[in-house]
Design an enzyme around this catalytic site. Sequence first.
Site, PDB file in Angstrom:
ATOM      1  N   SER A  92       0.838  -1.190   0.000  1.00 12.24           N
ATOM      2  CA  SER A  92       0.000   0.000   0.000  1.00 12.24           C
ATOM      3  C   SER A  92       0.881   1.252   0.000  1.00 12.24           C
ATOM      4  O   SER A  92       1.692   1.431  -0.903  1.00 12.24           O
ATOM      5  CB  SER A  92      -0.959  -0.036   1.194  1.00 12.24           C
ATOM      6  OG  SER A  92      -1.927   0.990   1.113  1.00 12.24           O
ATOM      7  N   HIS A 204      -7.971   1.720  -1.557  1.00 12.96           N
ATOM      8  CA  HIS A 204      -7.918   0.670  -2.582  1.00 12.96           C
ATOM      9  C   HIS A 204      -9.320   0.205  -2.972  1.00 12.96           C
ATOM     10  O   HIS A 204      -9.577  -0.985  -3.120  1.00 12.96           O
ATOM     11  CB  HIS A 204      -7.051  -0.504  -2.107  1.00 12.96           C
ATOM     12  CG  HIS A 204      -5.700  -0.086  -1.666  1.00 12.96           C
ATOM     13  ND1 HIS A 204      -4.771   0.464  -2.521  1.00 12.96           N
ATOM     14  CD2 HIS A 204      -5.117  -0.061  -0.428  1.00 12.96           C
ATOM     15  CE1 HIS A 204      -3.675   0.780  -1.847  1.00 12.96           C
ATOM     16  NE2 HIS A 204      -3.865   0.483  -0.574  1.00 12.96           N
TER      17      HIS A 204
END
Length: 316
Positions: A92, A204
């Site tokens: 991430s 996301h």
Amino acid sequence: MSKKYAFLFPGQGAQAPGMMKDICAASRPATACLFRFSETAGEDISKLLWETDAETLSRTDRSQLAILSASLIAAAALEEVGIVPSAAAGFSLGEFSALYASGVLSFEDAVRVVKQRGIIMQRVCGSIAERSGGNPPGMAAVVGLPPEKVAEIAEAGGVYAANLNSPRQTVVSGTAEGLKKAETLCTAAGARRFLRLAVAGPFHSPLMQEAADEFEKALADVPFNDPKIALFSNVSGKRVASGAEAKQAAVRHLVQRVRWTDEEDALAAFMQSDGGSWAILEPGPGKVLSGLWKDSPWADKWTVSPCGTAGMIAVL
């Protein structure tokens, strides 16, 4: 044969008050990195790392800068003892640490881009919360269900399967209402845990499209170089071929899932094909990625060594 190193950089949720203080006390390059980071960011990062409470540190506009700085500080301390990466991946937000480590982004651009990214994402998360009656969106780790089952439940519950972390853990992303419904469905399906993460948004997932559009404009004039070492992408789960690909992925990254299990496989295949002697390190706070690696098919061949304290680095 000299050993080669793969660096896995952690993402949001790994932050903790006080992180990297002992490393900076033990390493001059780490302290120099901290000062350079502060100068570039335009604020005292030591206060952010060491004098900020956990709740404030979980804000997206705070945690992103904190984690990037912590990872670069740890990498500077590793370089002091002769350890530099020959491959890099980041989970991430950690992907921006990997972009710096691989030479795709300069130090200054990495800091400025991540600071702007955090501000943009925090603003969008606030807007989502406001539209939900003040209830903040977020993410939760579902433990004990297969990824495909979590994806099925997520679709029914109005959330998104955002992070494919391991065969036993998938992270879902959504509004407060969606996460509440997903928790009920996952528990009924036999999930062992539904753990809310210390993040401030539905990352996301398509809910972050507004942030992606704004971030794309922010990156327009930022140069992304071709990687100098092997670099792996959350978006594709594969090795990155060029700076242009990395730039496109940095935008798509906000709305598409993290394919971490695919990325682990791609890294392992690369290390095997290389034929050298490899070690995998986790520079930065926490031990999340070392824990996820234990669930991978490659756990018997390599382990991941956390490098978030001076003591951990000293024993390498």
